[in-house]
Design a protein around this motif. Structure first.
Motif, short mmCIF file in Angstrom:
data_model
loop_
_atom_site.label_atom_id
_atom_site.label_comp_id
_atom_site.label_asym_id
_atom_site.label_seq_id
_atom_site.Cartn_x
_atom_site.Cartn_y
_atom_site.Cartn_z
N ASP A 29 -14.93 -18.08 -6.44
CA ASP A 29 -14.63 -16.79 -5.80
C ASP A 29 -13.69 -17.04 -4.63
N VAL A 30 -12.50 -16.47 -4.68
CA VAL A 30 -11.51 -16.64 -3.61
C VAL A 30 -11.21 -15.31 -2.92
N SER A 31 -12.14 -14.37 -3.03
CA SER A 31 -11.95 -13.04 -2.45
C SER A 31 -11.71 -13.10 -0.95
N ASN A 32 -12.26 -14.11 -0.28
CA ASN A 32 -12.08 -14.22 1.18
C ASN A 32 -10.66 -14.60 1.56
N THR A 33 -9.79 -14.88 0.58
CA THR A 33 -8.39 -15.21 0.88
C THR A 33 -7.48 -13.99 0.72
N ILE A 34 -8.07 -12.82 0.50
CA ILE A 34 -7.31 -11.58 0.32
C ILE A 34 -7.39 -10.76 1.61
N GLN A 35 -6.29 -10.14 1.98
CA GLN A 35 -6.22 -9.32 3.20
C GLN A 35 -5.50 -8.02 2.85
N LEU A 36 -5.70 -7.00 3.67
CA LEU A 36 -5.02 -5.72 3.50
C LEU A 36 -3.86 -5.66 4.48
N PHE A 37 -2.66 -5.35 3.95
CA PHE A 37 -1.44 -5.33 4.75
C PHE A 37 -0.78 -3.95 4.70
N ASP A 38 -0.02 -3.66 5.75
CA ASP A 38 0.83 -2.47 5.82
C ASP A 38 2.26 -2.95 5.59
N ASN A 39 2.92 -2.42 4.56
CA ASN A 39 4.27 -2.86 4.23
C ASN A 39 5.32 -2.38 5.23
N GLY A 40 4.99 -1.38 6.06
CA GLY A 40 5.92 -0.93 7.09
C GLY A 40 7.07 -0.09 6.58
N THR A 41 6.98 0.40 5.34
CA THR A 41 8.07 1.19 4.76
C THR A 41 7.77 2.68 4.70
N ALA A 42 6.53 3.08 5.03
CA ALA A 42 6.16 4.50 5.00
C ALA A 42 5.18 4.78 6.13
N VAL A 43 5.30 5.95 6.71
CA VAL A 43 4.42 6.37 7.80
C VAL A 43 2.99 6.46 7.25
N ASN A 44 2.04 5.83 7.93
CA ASN A 44 0.64 5.82 7.47
C ASN A 44 -0.04 7.16 7.72
N GLN A 45 -0.97 7.47 6.82
CA GLN A 45 -1.83 8.64 6.95
C GLN A 45 -3.24 8.26 6.52
N PHE A 46 -4.18 9.15 6.75
CA PHE A 46 -5.57 8.88 6.39
C PHE A 46 -5.65 8.49 4.91
N PRO A 47 -6.30 7.36 4.58
CA PRO A 47 -6.38 6.92 3.19
C PRO A 47 -7.00 7.99 2.28
N GLY A 48 -6.26 8.38 1.26
CA GLY A 48 -6.76 9.35 0.30
C GLY A 48 -6.63 10.79 0.71
N ALA A 49 -6.01 11.05 1.86
CA ALA A 49 -5.91 12.44 2.31
C ALA A 49 -4.54 12.78 2.88
N GLY A 50 -3.62 11.84 2.90
CA GLY A 50 -2.29 12.10 3.45
C GLY A 50 -1.43 12.89 2.47
N ILE A 51 -0.81 13.94 2.95
CA ILE A 51 -0.04 14.81 2.03
C ILE A 51 1.27 14.17 1.58
N THR A 52 1.67 13.05 2.17
CA THR A 52 2.89 12.38 1.71
C THR A 52 2.59 11.12 0.92
N GLN A 53 1.34 10.90 0.53
CA GLN A 53 1.00 9.73 -0.27
C GLN A 53 1.44 9.94 -1.72
N PHE A 54 2.15 8.97 -2.27
CA PHE A 54 2.72 9.05 -3.61
C PHE A 54 1.66 9.41 -4.65
N ASN A 55 0.49 8.76 -4.57
CA ASN A 55 -0.55 9.00 -5.58
C ASN A 55 -1.25 10.35 -5.42
N LEU A 56 -0.88 11.09 -4.39
CA LEU A 56 -1.36 12.47 -4.22
C LEU A 56 -0.19 13.44 -4.39
N ALA A 57 0.83 13.01 -5.15
CA ALA A 57 2.03 13.80 -5.47
C ALA A 57 2.92 14.06 -4.27
#
Length: 193
Positions: A131-159
């Motif tokens: 198990d190498v899960s401890n070698t994974i991290q969450l990153f911000d790519n810095g290419t889009a303004v962040n919004q609340f996860p799953g609720a931002g109106i400009t998130q691609f996966n929310l159209a």
């Protein structure tokens, strides 16, 4: 009592995009580097839209890269989270590795503007087992303004259409300005057999 009950059955979750897996040797992690801006090689489509194909095609031509895989879930392409006790998405592949080979992965945090999970630093020893899960991290790519996860109106996966920004790639803090996320090992598990 109601508050405790609701907290027990709700929370932050996300699907994951198809997983990019790279085996390389003699070079640094070819996917990203903390502190650099997006290189324009395909990480932005992965981080914003969950499309690993552009980056995979580029990496196949990159000196030092030995193997590149994009692993979609078999029926939905995206890896769904564990919901209501049902198993979450699972993908796997076989690869060969020699001494000195490194392995790195990347996948989109689906309900974000441009967050992605990836192997930290220079990835891991590709011959390592377990198990190498401890070698994974969450990153911000810095290419889009962040919004609340799953609720931002400009998130691609929310159209939505992500609002552009240009910042260096950075670790997403936890807690962050929007929420406290579960431990990474409770969102994504990576095992090498």
């Amino acid at each position: 009592m109601l508050s405790s009950y609701v907290k027990g059955i709700t929370g932050i979750f996300t699907p994951l995009s198809p997983i990019l897996v790279v085996i390389y040797n003699g070079i640094d992690n070819p996917i990203y580097k903390i502190g650099e801006n997006d290189r324009g090689e395909g990480l932005k489509p992965l981080a914003q839209q969950g499309n690993a194909d552009t980056l995979a095609a580029y990496l196949k031509t990159f000196p030092g890269v030995k193997q590149v895989y994009v692993l979609p879930a078999p029926t939905t392409r995206v890896l769904l989270p564990v919901i209501g006790g049902q198993q979450g998405g699972v993908v796997s592949t076989e690869f060969s590795a020699a001494k000195g080979d490194r392995l790195a992965i990347a996948t989109m945090y689906g309900f974000s503007n441009d967050w992605f999970f990836a192997s930290t630093d220079n990835g891991i020893d590709a011959t390592q087992k377990g198990d190498v899960s401890n070698t994974i991290q969450l990153f911000d790519n810095g290419t889009a303004v962040n919004q609340f996860p799953g609720a931002g109106i400009t998130q691609f996966n929310l159209a939505g259409t992500p609002l552009k920004e240009s910042k260096p790639i950075a670790v997403v803090p936890n807690p962050n300005s929007f929420t406290t996320l579960p431990e990474i090992a409770k969102i994504i598990k990576v095992t090498i057999k």
